[in-house]
Design a protein around this motif. Sequence first.
Motif, PDB file in Angstrom:
ATOM      1  N   ASP A  16      34.764  35.144   0.194  1.00 26.69           N
ATOM      2  CA  ASP A  16      33.836  35.489   1.272  1.00 26.69           C
ATOM      3  C   ASP A  16      33.662  36.995   1.439  1.00 26.69           C
ATOM      4  OD1 ASP A  16      36.386  35.966   2.229  1.00 26.69           O
ATOM      5  OD2 ASP A  16      35.998  35.144   4.242  1.00 26.69           O
TER       6      ASP A  16
ATOM      7  N   PRO B  23      30.764  24.903   2.587  1.00 28.05           N
ATOM      8  CA  PRO B  23      31.920  25.290   3.404  1.00 28.05           C
ATOM      9  C   PRO B  23      33.228  24.815   2.776  1.00 28.05           C
ATOM     10  CG  PRO B  23      30.190  24.319   4.763  1.00 28.05           C
ATOM     11  CD  PRO B  23      29.811  24.072   3.337  1.00 28.05           C
TER      12      PRO B  23
ATOM     13  N   ASN C  56      36.006  27.281   7.488  1.00 28.33           N
ATOM     14  CA  ASN C  56      35.080  28.321   7.949  1.00 28.33           C
ATOM     15  C   ASN C  56      34.688  28.127   9.405  1.00 28.33           C
ATOM     16  OD1 ASN C  56      33.880  27.371   4.935  1.00 28.33           O
ATOM     17  ND2 ASN C  56      34.388  29.524   5.125  1.00 28.33           N
TER      18      ASN C  56
ATOM     19  N   LEU D 298      30.051  31.262   8.287  1.00 31.96           N
ATOM     20  CA  LEU D 298      28.984  30.628   7.514  1.00 31.96           C
ATOM     21  C   LEU D 298      27.648  31.319   7.757  1.00 31.96           C
ATOM     22  CD1 LEU D 298      29.983  26.898   8.061  1.00 31.96           C
ATOM     23  CD2 LEU D 298      30.138  28.170   5.920  1.00 31.96           C
TER      24      LEU D 298
ATOM     25  N   SER E 133      25.358  33.230   5.048  1.00 32.17           N
ATOM     26  CA  SER E 133      23.981  32.784   4.881  1.00 32.17           C
ATOM     27  C   SER E 133      23.002  33.954   4.968  1.00 32.17           C
ATOM     28  CB  SER E 133      23.647  31.735   5.950  1.00 32.17           C
ATOM     29  OG  SER E 133      22.303  31.331   5.858  1.00 32.17           O
TER      30      SER E 133
ATOM     31  N   ILE F  35      23.157  25.820   4.077  1.00 36.73           N
ATOM     32  CA  ILE F  35      24.583  25.515   4.205  1.00 36.73           C
ATOM     33  C   ILE F  35      24.705  24.006   4.056  1.00 36.73           C
ATOM     34  CG2 ILE F  35      26.602  25.587   5.718  1.00 36.73           C
ATOM     35  CD1 ILE F  35      25.322  28.044   7.083  1.00 36.73           C
TER      36      ILE F  35
END
Length: 241
Positions: A170, A195, A219, A224, A228, A240
């Motif tokens: 991430d 996720p 997450n 998220l 995104s 997602i």
Amino acid sequence: MINVHSYESMGTFDGPGLRLVVFLQGCNFRCLYCANPDTIAGKGGTPTAPEEIVRMAMSQKPFFGKRGGVTFSGGEPTFQAKALIPLVKALKEQGIHVCLDSNGGVWNKEVEELLRLTDLVLLDVKEFNPQRHQALTGRSNEQTLRTAAWLNENGKPFWLRYVLVPGYSDFEEDIRQLGQSLGGYEMIQRVEILPYHTLGVHKYAAMGQEYQLKEVKENTPEQLEKASLLFKEYFTNVVIN
């Protein structure tokens, strides 16, 4: 024969529409978060005649509609590329849409032929940074990125899939480098942020193995959303999943 681990009927997460998902045995990656660790070993699974899979697909074809079809997942389906080629040809002869969910890490002439036959590739890019990819999967990402380039150069539609693992995949700089490298690819139809989840953790205990990421939390909505927005700077149609 095709070495099958399991099936999922009416799947909605592995390609467009309703799909018969065929999970194959064997994988070249060793992802720390793998939700199907029982599919990794090359041995195991159930040897299945291609005709049986075609029969299953035909029985479910009325539910596929215009968008659905068959998805080969795993494990890593390109492990069995040679056996899959005649099966995919048979499915295509019956007018069935075929997806291949792949980490893109295997390459040989059979894999190339299989990709040419496939209607849509779901390409799992685990991490863009080579060192972090190695730590996360135990393998290099060089071939995965070469496969992405090949798909784009050869006009093969694909979806880019990215599992967002907190503390492992991430990192903003890595996502930006991925976007800068692949953002111009015209054949990427969709980017799916997957996720991180722990639904497969119980399998490790059943197999007598330790789950390496037990300290990693799933997450948050904020994580998220941040990812995104980052992906949307470089790609259109980011979802997602």
